[in-house]
Design an enzyme around this catalytic site. Structure first.
Site, short mmCIF file in Angstrom:
data_model
loop_
_atom_site.label_atom_id
_atom_site.label_comp_id
_atom_site.label_asym_id
_atom_site.label_seq_id
_atom_site.Cartn_x
_atom_site.Cartn_y
_atom_site.Cartn_z
CE LYS A 12 -58.27 47.78 -36.56
NZ LYS A 12 -59.04 48.21 -35.40
N PRO A 97 -48.88 45.51 -30.58
CG PRO A 97 -49.16 47.21 -29.01
CD PRO A 97 -48.86 46.98 -30.46
CB ALA A 100 -53.61 46.37 -28.79
N GLY A 105 -53.25 40.97 -35.73
CA GLY A 105 -53.49 39.60 -36.20
C GLY A 105 -54.09 39.60 -37.60
CG ASP A 139 -60.62 44.62 -37.92
OD1 ASP A 139 -61.70 45.15 -38.23
OD2 ASP A 139 -60.11 44.71 -36.79
#
Ligand code: C5P
Length: 307
Positions: A12, A97, A100, A105, A139
């Protein structure tokens, strides 16, 4: 019942990220417009009904595969909620990455919940999965309402939005991580109070549909000012994108990725190639919003059972 699923977990970007007041639980209230992009990790989940325990394998040797991994934690939460004891083998191909600002995750955790909901026939709705996912990270709930959503409170108040139009996103990462908790501490230490939401952003709150043309002038991220004194390269990456024709460029999340928005795929690819060559940064092009967490069932070749 099938015992295998393959699921893609998209990255995202935050098209808008305003960090508001600090709450009594130590977290901050947010106002964010989040958008998935077609850069995806890949998860393969295999259920063994005659075994127990979660076994993870990852192609990136720097990631932990024990109980610290968010995928293992997500799997543990799902099995506990469902009151099930089965064995899980999960294989991850990592493309996003790490640390980042791209939610890798969190997306992996959400994908684990979606995959297990399907495999174990749990019948949970997006809202139920988001509720389960919020304990794993702020998130995580967004990904159940992707590709675009307005996110508020700690991250659990999510309203899907239809973003009209096509764009290509150039993601630029300098090759070092930024730890989210550290970035929030920097933000608290460096700013003098909180500024109110702009009129333009406040006006977005009730809109179920917006255009890229409406969003582009409203793009901002409070972490840019907080990280500017310590991370000069982020400003250099942003200038590099803007000087090469990005309609807008912004830090994503709490960094370290900066992204640029481009109207055409060809120009995005040209900018990617130039920035890679000149600076040696990790640079990738991904279409905005073309991805969502949909499980692909893989039926073993020796089985005729499909379901
Ligand atoms: O929820 P998550 O584990 O991603 O949060 C990491 C850290 O970021 C938290 O420990 C907290 O310091 C900070 N955070 C915050 N307010 C949020 C989300 C995260 O202060 N809404």
């Amino acid at each position: 019942m099938t015992s295998d699923v393959r699921i893609f977990a998209p990255a995202k970007v935050n098209l808008i990220l305003r960090v508001l007041d600090r709450r009594t639980d130590g977290y901050h209230n947010l106002w964010s417009l989040m958008q998935t992009v077609a850069l995806e990790d890949e998860l393969h989940i295999h259920v063994q009904s005659d075994a127990t325990g979660v076994h993870l394998q990852c192609d990136d040797p720097t990631l932990p595969t024990d109980g610290r991994n968010l995928i293992a934690r997500a799997a543990g939460v799902v099995l506990e909620r469902a009151k099930l004891a089965v064995g899980l083998d999960i294989r991850i191909v990592k493309r996003i990455p790490v640390s980042a600002g791209l939610g890798g995750g969190s997306s992996d955790a959400a994908a684990t919940i979606v995959g297990l909901n399907r495999l174990l026939a749990l019948g949970w709705s997006a809202s139920e999965m988001a509720h389960i996912g919020q304990v794993l990270g702020s998130d995580v709930p967004f990904f159940f309402f992707a590709p675009t959503a307005r996110v508020r409170a700690r991250g659990e108040d999510v309203a899907p939005v239809r973003l009209v139009g096509e764009r290509w996103i150039v993601l630029v990462n300098p090759g070092f991580p930024v730890e989210t908790r550290w970035a929030y501490n920097r933000l608290s230490a460096t700013r003098n109070g909180m500024t109110a939401l702009s009129q333009g952003i406040a006006a977005l709150s009730g809109k179920p549909q917006v255009t890229w043309e409406e969003i582009l002038p409203l793009m901002e991220n409070d972490f840019e000012a907080a990280l500017a004194p310590t991370h000069h390269v982020l400003e250099k990456m942003k200038r590099g994108l803007l000087s090469r024709g990005a309609e807008a460029a912004l830090l994503s999340g709490s960094g370290s990725t900066v992204f640029g928005v481009f109207p055409y795929e060809e120009s995005a690819i040209r900018v990617r190639d130039e920035m890679k060559r000149q600076h040696g940064w990790w640079v990738s092009v991904a279409k905005a919003g073309s991805s969502s967490l949909s499980p692909h069932e893989t039926v073993p070749l020796n089985s005729l059972q499909v379901g």
